[in-house]
Design a protein around this motif. Structure first.
Motif, PDB file in Angstrom:
ATOM      1  N   THR A  67      12.322   6.579   6.639  1.00 11.11           N
ATOM      2  CA  THR A  67      12.813   5.260   6.225  1.00 11.11           C
ATOM      3  C   THR A  67      12.108   4.194   7.048  1.00 11.11           C
ATOM      4  N   ALA A  68      11.477   3.271   6.351  1.00  9.20           N
ATOM      5  CA  ALA A  68      10.721   2.221   7.055  1.00  9.20           C
ATOM      6  C   ALA A  68      11.658   1.301   7.822  1.00  9.20           C
ATOM      7  N   SER A  69      11.155   0.748   8.939  1.00 11.32           N
ATOM      8  CA  SER A  69      11.937  -0.224   9.704  1.00 11.32           C
ATOM      9  C   SER A  69      12.012  -1.512   8.886  1.00 11.32           C
ATOM     10  N   LEU A  70      12.877  -2.405   9.317  1.00 14.90           N
ATOM     11  CA  LEU A  70      13.013  -3.694   8.625  1.00 14.90           C
ATOM     12  C   LEU A  70      11.686  -4.446   8.622  1.00 14.90           C
TER      13      LEU A  70
ATOM     14  N   GLU B 205       4.765   3.080  13.317  1.00 22.46           N
ATOM     15  CA  GLU B 205       6.149   3.317  13.761  1.00 22.46           C
ATOM     16  C   GLU B 205       6.618   4.750  13.524  1.00 22.46           C
ATOM     17  N   ARG B 206       6.081   5.411  12.486  1.00 27.06           N
ATOM     18  CA  ARG B 206       6.495   6.800  12.240  1.00 27.06           C
ATOM     19  C   ARG B 206       5.976   7.720  13.353  1.00 27.06           C
TER      20      ARG B 206
ATOM     21  N   MET C 210      15.462   7.541   1.643  1.00 27.50           N
ATOM     22  CA  MET C 210      15.642   6.360   0.797  1.00 27.50           C
ATOM     23  C   MET C 210      14.579   6.326  -0.309  1.00 27.50           C
ATOM     24  N   ARG C 211      15.018   6.048  -1.519  1.00 24.14           N
ATOM     25  CA  ARG C 211      14.056   5.973  -2.630  1.00 24.14           C
ATOM     26  C   ARG C 211      13.346   4.614  -2.612  1.00 24.14           C
ATOM     27  N   THR C 212      12.094   4.633  -3.057  1.00 24.83           N
ATOM     28  CA  THR C 212      11.347   3.368  -3.101  1.00 24.83           C
ATOM     29  C   THR C 212      10.565   3.269  -4.415  1.00 24.83           C
ATOM     30  N   ASN C 213      10.157   2.069  -4.718  1.00 27.43           N
ATOM     31  CA  ASN C 213       9.325   1.847  -5.918  1.00 27.43           C
ATOM     32  C   ASN C 213       7.848   1.732  -5.549  1.00 27.43           C
TER      33      ASN C 213
ATOM     34  N   ALA D 269       9.302  -2.727   6.206  1.00 24.28           N
ATOM     35  CA  ALA D 269       9.781  -2.951   4.830  1.00 24.28           C
ATOM     36  C   ALA D 269       9.425  -4.365   4.387  1.00 24.28           C
ATOM     37  N   TYR D 270       9.584  -5.311   5.306  1.00 25.94           N
ATOM     38  CA  TYR D 270       9.257  -6.708   5.000  1.00 25.94           C
ATOM     39  C   TYR D 270       7.763  -6.865   4.720  1.00 25.94           C
ATOM     40  N   LYS D 271       6.945  -6.210   5.545  1.00 34.16           N
ATOM     41  CA  LYS D 271       5.482  -6.312   5.368  1.00 34.16           C
ATOM     42  C   LYS D 271       5.067  -5.750   4.009  1.00 34.16           C
ATOM     43  N   ILE D 272       5.645  -4.588   3.650  1.00 29.53           N
ATOM     44  CA  ILE D 272       5.281  -3.946   2.374  1.00 29.53           C
ATOM     45  C   ILE D 272       5.729  -4.826   1.203  1.00 29.53           C
TER      46      ILE D 272
END
Lengths: 162, 67
Positions: free
Chosen positions: B39-42, A101-102, B1-4, B45-48
């Protein structure tokens, strides 16, 4: 529909992606055929239809160059895709890149920026070139108009789709 | 966006490439998400989050959006 499928990024599995790549191969073969047509036009149509002299020579060179570029791009691209289809691991990697997607977002933004830059150049040509050539003014205005009309049409289309 | 994601990867001794392969994206995209450049898409983000067995909120920090 055919073009939409060729550039679709979401494929359910590798087999579906393989069919997509095969479709792209056919498109590249068509590109080669267009190149051959341009070469034929350069050698048979241009000398008959375009007046001799500097203008005619330029046209012949232009058609020859474009035709050759299409043939070379078509052959190289088709060979690369054929190699991709033979290597399962590379096919998986290519599918991964296609649906990333990126990378899609990068392409979208680059296309938008290129479109706007082209529009700005055409607008400049329309204003400045119009002072010296009426044909240039009409051509630039027509292209700018086509851009805006197609933008509105596609905007309406996607507004209903999304 | 920050992530862990970097911490979660390190805890599981997972490379960026392994995570990228698991969720079907490129390593460069994982890098961009980790440093906050993309910023990852929804869907992604769900997959990760699902890959780590966590919720999206546990992987991604939405505090900036709440401000």
């Amino acid at each position: 529909m055919f073009i939409k499928e060729l550039f679709a990024c979401k494929t359910a599995n590798v087999e579906e992606y393989r069919r997509l790549v095969q479709g792209r191969q056919r498109l590249l073969r068509a590109l080669c055929a267009l190149g051959v047509l341009a070469e034929l036009a350069a050698f048979f149509a241009v000398p008959r239809l375009v007046a001799a002299g500097a203008h005619g020579e330029f046209c012949k060179g232009f058609y020859t160059g474009v035709g050759l570029a299409l043939i070379v791009c078509g052959i190289v691209g088709e060979r690369r895709l054929a190699a991709l289809l033979r290597n399962e691991e590379k096919l998986k990697q290519a599918r991964c890149r296609d649906k990333d997607e990126r990378l899609q977002e990068i392409n979208r933004r680059a296309q938008l920026a290129a479109g706007l830059a082209t529009l700005a150049v055409l607008y400049g040509v329309m204003l400045a070139g119009g002072l010296v050539s009426f044909e240039l003014l009409v051509f630039s205005a027509a292209v700018v108009l086509v851009f805006f009309v197609s933008f509105i049409a596609f905007h309406c289309y996607y507004e209903r789709r999304l | 966006m920050r992530t862990n994601i970097p911490q979660l990867r390190k805890a599981r001794k997972l490379s960026q490439q392994e995570l990228a392969d698991a969720v079907g994206i490129t390593r460069q995209t994982i890098t961009s998400i980790e440093v906050g450049r993309y910023t990852a898409s929804l869907e992604l983000a769900y997959k990760i989050a699902r890959y780590f067995g966590l919720t999206i909120e546990e992987v991604f920090d939405f505090s900036e959006l709440e401000e």
